[in-house]
Design a protein around this motif. Structure first.
Motif, PDB file in Angstrom:
ATOM      1  N   SER A   3     -21.457 -13.788 -49.804  1.00 48.05           N
ATOM      2  CA  SER A   3     -22.188 -12.525 -49.804  1.00 48.05           C
ATOM      3  C   SER A   3     -23.679 -12.738 -49.611  1.00 48.05           C
ATOM      4  N   THR A   4     -24.374 -11.619 -49.338  1.00 47.62           N
ATOM      5  CA  THR A   4     -25.824 -11.619 -49.300  1.00 47.62           C
ATOM      6  C   THR A   4     -26.327 -11.300 -50.704  1.00 47.62           C
ATOM      7  N   PRO A   5     -27.288 -12.057 -51.234  1.00 50.01           N
ATOM      8  CA  PRO A   5     -27.734 -11.820 -52.610  1.00 50.01           C
ATOM      9  C   PRO A   5     -28.491 -10.519 -52.758  1.00 50.01           C
ATOM     10  N   GLU A   8     -32.818 -12.082 -54.411  1.00 52.36           N
ATOM     11  CA  GLU A   8     -33.064 -13.329 -53.706  1.00 52.36           C
ATOM     12  C   GLU A   8     -33.583 -14.421 -54.633  1.00 52.36           C
ATOM     13  N   LEU A  11     -31.418 -17.400 -55.777  1.00 53.69           N
ATOM     14  CA  LEU A  11     -31.146 -18.572 -54.965  1.00 53.69           C
ATOM     15  C   LEU A  11     -32.067 -19.738 -55.302  1.00 53.69           C
ATOM     16  N   TRP A 107     -23.924 -17.533 -51.600  1.00 58.09           N
ATOM     17  CA  TRP A 107     -24.879 -16.525 -51.162  1.00 58.09           C
ATOM     18  C   TRP A 107     -25.630 -17.057 -49.951  1.00 58.09           C
ATOM     19  N   ARG A 109     -28.798 -16.315 -46.780  1.00 56.49           N
ATOM     20  CA  ARG A 109     -29.907 -15.559 -46.208  1.00 56.49           C
ATOM     21  C   ARG A 109     -30.050 -15.988 -44.758  1.00 56.49           C
TER      22      ARG A 109
END
Length: 205
Positions: A3-5, A8, A11, A107, A109
């Motif tokens: 998934s996309t966090p 952010e 991370l 996660w 980006r």
């Protein structure tokens, strides 16, 4: 999962290896407790905990690593982050003979196409299905008395086959954060074939 966090900052300051080890240990413990129906004070618990670590634990570990490897191959920044809350919940409810595997997610980006996202998501469940087939083949070629370091290979292969087949199917649910949603958004044919193979492994064999 992949998934996309939403945050952010989550991370940063995380060691992937520590996060993966934590999730592997927690998932293995939960599955071991589930196998023995919460009878953790029985001597046999250690035996099944080892099998849990080598089947469910390894299946989860390779699943998440597959997501990370493919994501990084597409140029995305990808890190595994353990979900401490769900790890604790999975251990507690395992005593009720209920097993839920939600130890965390990879996660990422960076820009990814729908196809790339689909392939990254697909890598996890396919890894579990390949492991299931591997355990099935190995189980067909070892005797009932075969042991390695006190672990019966038939027990190992039977559990490894079943849990990895289920993990592969479970993660192909086409909704929410599950891998199946991203695979379906990319290509319904790939989704259909993968689900068909998973259903065959779980119910057909």
């Amino acid at each position: 999962m992949f998934s996309t966090p939403s945050d952010e900052a989550s991370l940063y300051g995380r060691d992937d290896n520590v996060e993966l080890l934590k999730a592997w240990a927690g998932t293995s413990l939960a599955f071991g407790i589930f196998i023995v129906h919460g009878q953790v004070l029985q001597p046999i618990f250690v035996y099944w905990l080892i099998i849990a670590a080598l089947t469910c634990g390894i299946g989860f570990l390779l699943h998440e690593l597959a997501h990370r490897v493919v994501a990084r191959n597409f140029g995305a920044e990808a890190h595994f982050v353990a979900n401490n809350g769900w790890l604790a919940i999975s251990i507690v409810i395992a005593f009720l003979s209920v097993f839920i595997a939600a130890p965390g997610a990879v996660w990422h980006r960076g820009y990814l196409t729908v196809r790339q996202s689909g392939l990254i998501a697909l890598a996890g469940p396919v890894t579990n299905l390949v492991l299931a087939v591997g355990f099935l083949i190995l189980g067909e070629n070892v005797s009932a008395q075969s042991e390695i370091f006190g672990i019966n290979m038939q027990d190992l292969c039977r559990v490894g086959y079943r849990i990895n087949a289920w993990l592969g199917l479970f993660n192909m649910i086409p909704a929410g954060p599950f891998d199946g949603a991203k695979v379906l958004a990319w290509d319904w044919r790939v989704f259909a074939v993968t689900v068909a193979v998973a259903l065959l492994l779980v119910f057909g064999l």
